[in-house]
Scaffold this active site. Structure first.
Site, short mmCIF file in Angstrom:
data_model
loop_
_atom_site.label_atom_id
_atom_site.label_comp_id
_atom_site.label_asym_id
_atom_site.label_seq_id
_atom_site.Cartn_x
_atom_site.Cartn_y
_atom_site.Cartn_z
N LYS A 276 -51.14 128.16 -54.34
CA LYS A 276 -50.58 129.66 -54.27
C LYS A 276 -51.88 130.48 -54.29
O LYS A 276 -52.99 130.03 -54.61
CB LYS A 276 -49.57 130.39 -55.39
CG LYS A 276 -48.08 129.69 -55.09
CD LYS A 276 -47.22 130.10 -56.25
CE LYS A 276 -45.94 129.63 -56.29
NZ LYS A 276 -45.00 130.16 -57.23
N TYR B 93 -38.91 130.92 -49.53
CA TYR B 93 -38.10 131.55 -50.74
C TYR B 93 -36.73 132.10 -50.19
O TYR B 93 -36.16 132.95 -51.30
CB TYR B 93 -39.07 132.66 -51.27
CG TYR B 93 -40.10 131.79 -52.13
CD1 TYR B 93 -39.90 131.07 -52.93
CD2 TYR B 93 -41.47 132.48 -51.91
CE1 TYR B 93 -41.22 130.37 -53.68
CE2 TYR B 93 -42.53 132.04 -52.53
CZ TYR B 93 -42.27 130.83 -53.42
OH TYR B 93 -43.37 130.15 -54.17
N ARG C 169 -43.71 117.94 -59.87
CA ARG C 169 -43.52 119.10 -60.66
C ARG C 169 -43.54 118.71 -62.07
O ARG C 169 -43.99 119.90 -62.97
CB ARG C 169 -41.61 119.31 -60.36
CG ARG C 169 -41.35 119.75 -59.28
CD ARG C 169 -39.90 120.21 -58.96
NE ARG C 169 -39.46 121.36 -59.66
CZ ARG C 169 -39.62 122.56 -59.50
NH1 ARG C 169 -40.10 123.02 -58.41
NH2 ARG C 169 -39.19 123.54 -60.22
N THR D 271 -41.64 126.49 -64.54
CA THR D 271 -41.65 127.62 -63.74
C THR D 271 -42.41 128.78 -64.68
O THR D 271 -43.36 129.42 -64.17
CB THR D 271 -40.19 128.20 -63.22
OG1 THR D 271 -39.75 127.08 -62.65
CG2 THR D 271 -40.57 129.26 -62.28
N ARG E 220 -49.56 124.31 -65.17
CA ARG E 220 -49.23 125.86 -65.50
C ARG E 220 -49.58 126.19 -66.82
O ARG E 220 -49.85 127.44 -67.12
CB ARG E 220 -47.69 125.99 -65.07
CG ARG E 220 -47.53 126.35 -63.59
CD ARG E 220 -45.98 126.14 -63.26
NE ARG E 220 -46.12 126.53 -61.64
CZ ARG E 220 -44.82 126.25 -61.00
NH1 ARG E 220 -43.74 125.73 -61.66
NH2 ARG E 220 -44.45 126.53 -59.82
N ASN F 186 -48.16 131.71 -61.15
CA ASN F 186 -48.18 130.44 -61.84
C ASN F 186 -48.70 129.19 -60.88
O ASN F 186 -48.23 128.24 -60.92
CB ASN F 186 -46.57 130.22 -62.20
CG ASN F 186 -45.60 129.94 -60.98
OD1 ASN F 186 -46.02 130.44 -59.74
ND2 ASN F 186 -44.44 129.82 -61.15
N HIS G 104 -46.65 125.76 -56.17
CA HIS G 104 -45.30 125.56 -55.66
C HIS G 104 -45.03 123.96 -55.31
O HIS G 104 -45.94 123.37 -54.85
CB HIS G 104 -44.98 126.31 -54.23
CG HIS G 104 -43.78 126.00 -53.74
ND1 HIS G 104 -42.41 126.36 -54.18
CD2 HIS G 104 -43.34 124.90 -52.86
CE1 HIS G 104 -41.51 125.89 -53.30
NE2 HIS G 104 -41.82 124.96 -52.76
N GLU H 206 -39.22 121.81 -46.53
CA GLU H 206 -40.36 122.65 -46.54
C GLU H 206 -41.51 121.78 -45.78
O GLU H 206 -42.24 122.54 -45.05
CB GLU H 206 -40.60 122.49 -48.31
CG GLU H 206 -39.71 123.43 -48.81
CD GLU H 206 -39.73 123.51 -50.46
OE1 GLU H 206 -39.11 124.37 -50.94
OE2 GLU H 206 -40.64 122.75 -50.88
P1 IDP Z 1 -40.59 126.86 -59.03
O1 IDP Z 1 -41.73 127.29 -58.35
O2 IDP Z 1 -40.83 126.44 -60.52
O3 IDP Z 1 -39.75 125.81 -58.15
P2 IDP Z 1 -38.50 129.02 -58.73
O4 IDP Z 1 -37.18 129.13 -59.66
O5 IDP Z 1 -38.00 127.93 -57.46
O6 IDP Z 1 -39.54 128.09 -59.57
O7 IDP Z 1 -39.19 130.32 -58.22
C1 IDP Z 1 -40.07 130.49 -57.33
C2 IDP Z 1 -41.11 130.99 -57.61
O8 IDP Z 1 -40.77 132.57 -57.94
C3 IDP Z 1 -41.64 130.75 -58.95
O9 IDP Z 1 -42.70 129.84 -59.07
C4 IDP Z 1 -42.55 132.19 -59.57
O10 IDP Z 1 -43.59 132.27 -58.93
C5 IDP Z 1 -41.54 133.18 -58.86
N1 IDP Z 1 -40.48 133.66 -59.85
C6 IDP Z 1 -39.31 132.81 -60.50
N2 IDP Z 1 -38.68 133.60 -61.46
C7 IDP Z 1 -39.43 134.87 -61.45
C8 IDP Z 1 -39.18 135.64 -62.54
O11 IDP Z 1 -38.11 135.83 -63.43
N3 IDP Z 1 -40.21 136.72 -62.28
C9 IDP Z 1 -41.15 136.64 -61.38
N4 IDP Z 1 -41.34 135.69 -60.53
C10 IDP Z 1 -40.53 134.74 -60.64
MG MG Z 2 -38.44 126.36 -56.62
#
Ligand code: IDP
Ligand code: MG
Length: 150
Positions: A9, A49, A85, A91, A102, A112, A115, A126
């Site tokens: 990212k 997203y 992952r 996450t 991370r 973080n 992706h 994707e």
């Molecule tokens: P992932 O990237 O580990 O698959 P997801 O739940 O799919 O996590 O969420 C996508 C992205 O959205 C996360 O990587 C993070 O950057 C962002 N995100 C998820 N939850 C939050 C939150 O509670 N606050 C701010 N950003 C979030």
């Molecule tokens: Mg995700």
């Protein structure tokens, strides 16, 4: 061979961590299939997203992913989706296992670094969203039998 979609990212790119991410996936034994360094359009961000639309962090997430160029990649290997992952970590960086990207390089869920696809179905969608079939390189390494059992 299982394939998964990976993004470094904008924060990872700005912090000079593209090489670190690639290095860890290479060291894990995964095989690179495709890579492109590119900006992210609003449309691509929305499609990546879509599942998070309506959540409180959605607008901030779109701003984040569009905030600079990303390194988009496809990696393959046995259990590639779960393996990547795991190498990325949870996450929320403060819940990510020590040794994961991370954990080792980030603090905030909204910064973080990476992706990675979370299922076979998501990985297919994707990969199709970011790459055309001609972009995917079908190759093998002399080392593969020492890493891949089959
Ligand atoms: P992932 O990237 O580990 O698959 P997801 O739940 O799919 O996590 O969420 C996508 C992205 O959205 C996360 O990587 C993070 O950057 C962002 N995100 C998820 N939850 C939050 C939150 O509670 N606050 C701010 N950003 C979030
Ligand atoms: Mg995700």
């Amino acid at each position: 061979m299982e394939k998964t979609f990976v993004l470094v990212k904008p924060d990872g790119v700005q912090r000079g961590l593209i090489g670190e991410v690639i290095s860890r996936l290479e060291r894990r034994g995964l095989r690179l299939v495709a890579a492109r360094f590119q900006p992210v359009s609003h449309n691509m961000a929305e499609r990546l997203y879509a599942v998070h639309q309506g959540k409180p962090f959605y607008d901030g997430l779109l701003d984040y992913i569009k905030s600079g160029p990303v390194m988009a990649m496809v990696w393959e290997g046995p259990h590639a989706i779960a393996a990547v992952r795991q190498t990325m970590g949870a996450t929320r960086p403060i819940e990510a296992d020590p040794g994961s990207l991370r954990h080792d390089f980030s603090l905030e869920v909204g910064r973080n670094l990476t992706h990675a696809s979370d299922s076979i179905d998501t990985a297919r969608k994707e990969i199709d969203l970011w790459f055309s079939s001609e972009d995917l390189v079908d190759w093998s390494r002399d080392l593969d039998p020492w890493i891949f059992e089959q």
